[in-house]
Design an enzyme around this catalytic site. Structure first.
Site, mmCIF file in Angstrom:
data_model
loop_
_atom_site.group_PDB
_atom_site.id
_atom_site.type_symbol
_atom_site.label_atom_id
_atom_site.label_comp_id
_atom_site.label_asym_id
_atom_site.label_seq_id
_atom_site.Cartn_x
_atom_site.Cartn_y
_atom_site.Cartn_z
ATOM 1 N N HIS A 374 0.814 -1.210 0.000
ATOM 2 C CA HIS A 374 0.000 0.000 0.000
ATOM 3 C C HIS A 374 0.854 1.270 0.000
ATOM 4 C CE1 HIS A 374 -3.596 2.135 0.050
ATOM 5 N NE2 HIS A 374 -4.194 1.673 1.137
ATOM 6 N N ASP A 378 -2.358 2.220 -4.478
ATOM 7 C CA ASP A 378 -3.576 2.608 -3.783
ATOM 8 C C ASP A 378 -4.634 1.519 -3.927
ATOM 9 O OD1 ASP A 378 -2.501 5.044 -2.999
ATOM 10 O OD2 ASP A 378 -3.141 6.040 -4.865
#
Length: 403
Positions: A374, A378
């Protein structure tokens, strides 16, 4: 004349190795190109062969010791084998076919030794048919097959009643050193979980279109491509390469404070072997046909079973696909292989009732899992990437039309 035997030259990605097995003892004769020692690295087992005919005069690095690239590990006296009696050489073929003598350590490859331990066989009782009396995997398989037959014949020969076995209460344990490959895999998995902001997103794909396409053309495909079989992995590899083109961040890697975007798709495919999980890499998978993907994966599988995968086969990779479905896994969360930023997990194809246009149909469904870092990817990008793979698989014509 003394000849120095050195460890192979390790690539930059491999710092050192461990002496796994010496196939010759000091004082034993060796032949040119005969295997004398296995050196285990974090990725592969490297075989070192004798450069000349002679006698192994001295072992400098014993089993279990760490060796560096091109470090001296043994010395061979060239030509000393010529003085050995001819009768000994003539007796060798007979001895090779017989089990090891009492107190003598049999010659086993690492794979054969592991197989013998799993089958509960004493290596000394196995007849070796390999070169120099070496016990091969085939010898272990044959011995394991003969074991039930011998056990079944025993009650017929026993005339006296068998005394009941008294429980001793002993619980045995076995302690063995972790292989370098297993240790490195463990280290990288812990590193990945501690250094990444790792998340997993899931989706499911209707495998019916791919299964119908495969069923319709698999015989013609195998005939056209010289015996290469059409499997499911090639469809996933092609779908992944198309999706990676649309979402380049999933194909990127993190190097310190920099993001490296790769203009190529080198797809790692997880393969199970006797030594553990290995990930050989399909180079430039975006240019490979389905037949080339299937053929290359098949070759990787054969090399993995034989322990012949090279460091070059497993170095690099920009994205990985893992197929736990072959072992029956219905759902899992794969761990990213750093410095990559994502990994796709395939699973078992399971028939389930699904709602299609207001009607309930039984369809072959598969859960897909995408684990991603992450820090770079995204959630929207990860989900869109997985949906792109789903759409391409549910309508394979999209891969041909590039839509």
């Amino acid at each position: 004349m003394s000849i120095e035997i050195k460890a192979p030259t390790f690539p930059e990605s491999v710092a050192d190795g461990t002496v796994a097995t010496w196939h010759k003892k000091p004082g034993e004769a060796v032949s040119r190109d005969e295997l004398i020692v296995d050196i285990e690295t974090d990725k592969v087992v490297l075989e070192v062969v004798a450069p000349v005919d002679g006698v192994l005069a001295k072992v400098i690095k014993g089993e279990g010791e760490t060796v560096l690239s091109e470090e001296l590990i043994a010395i061979i006296e060239e030509g000393a084998a010529a003085a050995a009696p001819a009768a000994k050489a003539e007796a060798a073929p007979t001895a090779a076919a017989a089990p090891a003598a009492a107190g003598e350590e049999p010659l086993l490859s690492p794979a054969a030794r592991k197989l013998a331990e799993e089958a509960g066989l004493n290596p000394a009782s196995i007849a070796g048919t390999g070169k120099g009396g070496r016990v091969t995997k085939e010898d272990v398989v044959a011995a394991a097959a003969a074991k039930p037959a011998a056990a079944a014949a025993a009650p017929v020969q026993a005339a006296a009643p068998v005394a009941p076995i008294q429980a001793t209460g002993d619980r045995t344990e076995k302690r063995v050193p972790m292989t370098r490959l297993r240790a490195k895999v463990a280290e990288r998995l812990v590193e990945a979980q501690s250094s990444m902001a790792m998340l997993t997103t899931f989706n499911e794909v209707n495998m019916k279109p791919v299964m119908e396409l495969r069923s319709r053309y698999k015989d013609l495909f195998e005939k056209t491509h010289n015996g290469v079989r059409l499997g499911f992995m090639s469809f996933f590899v092609k779908a992944a390469t198309e999706a990676l083109k649309r979402y380049p961040a999933v194909n990127a890697s993190i190097d310190g404070n920099d993001i490296v975007y790769h203009g190529y798709q080198d797809i790692g495919v997880a393969v199970s072997s006797d030594r553990g999980l290995v990930v050989p890499v399909l180079r430039n998978a975006e240019f490979m046909s389905l037949a080339e993907v299937e053929g290359t994966i098949s070759d990787f599988g054969k090399k993995a079973k034989a322990g012949k995968l090279t460091i070059e086969d497993m170095t690099g990779g920009t994205f990985t696909i893992s197929n736990g479905g072959v072992f029956g896994s219905l759902l899992s969360t794969p761990i990213v292989n750093p410095p990559q930023t994502a990994i796709l997990g395939m699973h078992k194809i399971q028939e389930r009732p699904m709602a299609v246009n207001g009607q309930v149909e039984i369809l072959p469904m598969m859960y897909l899992a995408l684990s991603y870092d992450h820090r770079l990817i995204d959630g929207k990008e990860a989900v869109s990437f997985l949906v792109a793979i789903k759409d391409l698989l549910e309508d394979p014509a999209r891969m041909l039309l590039d839509i």
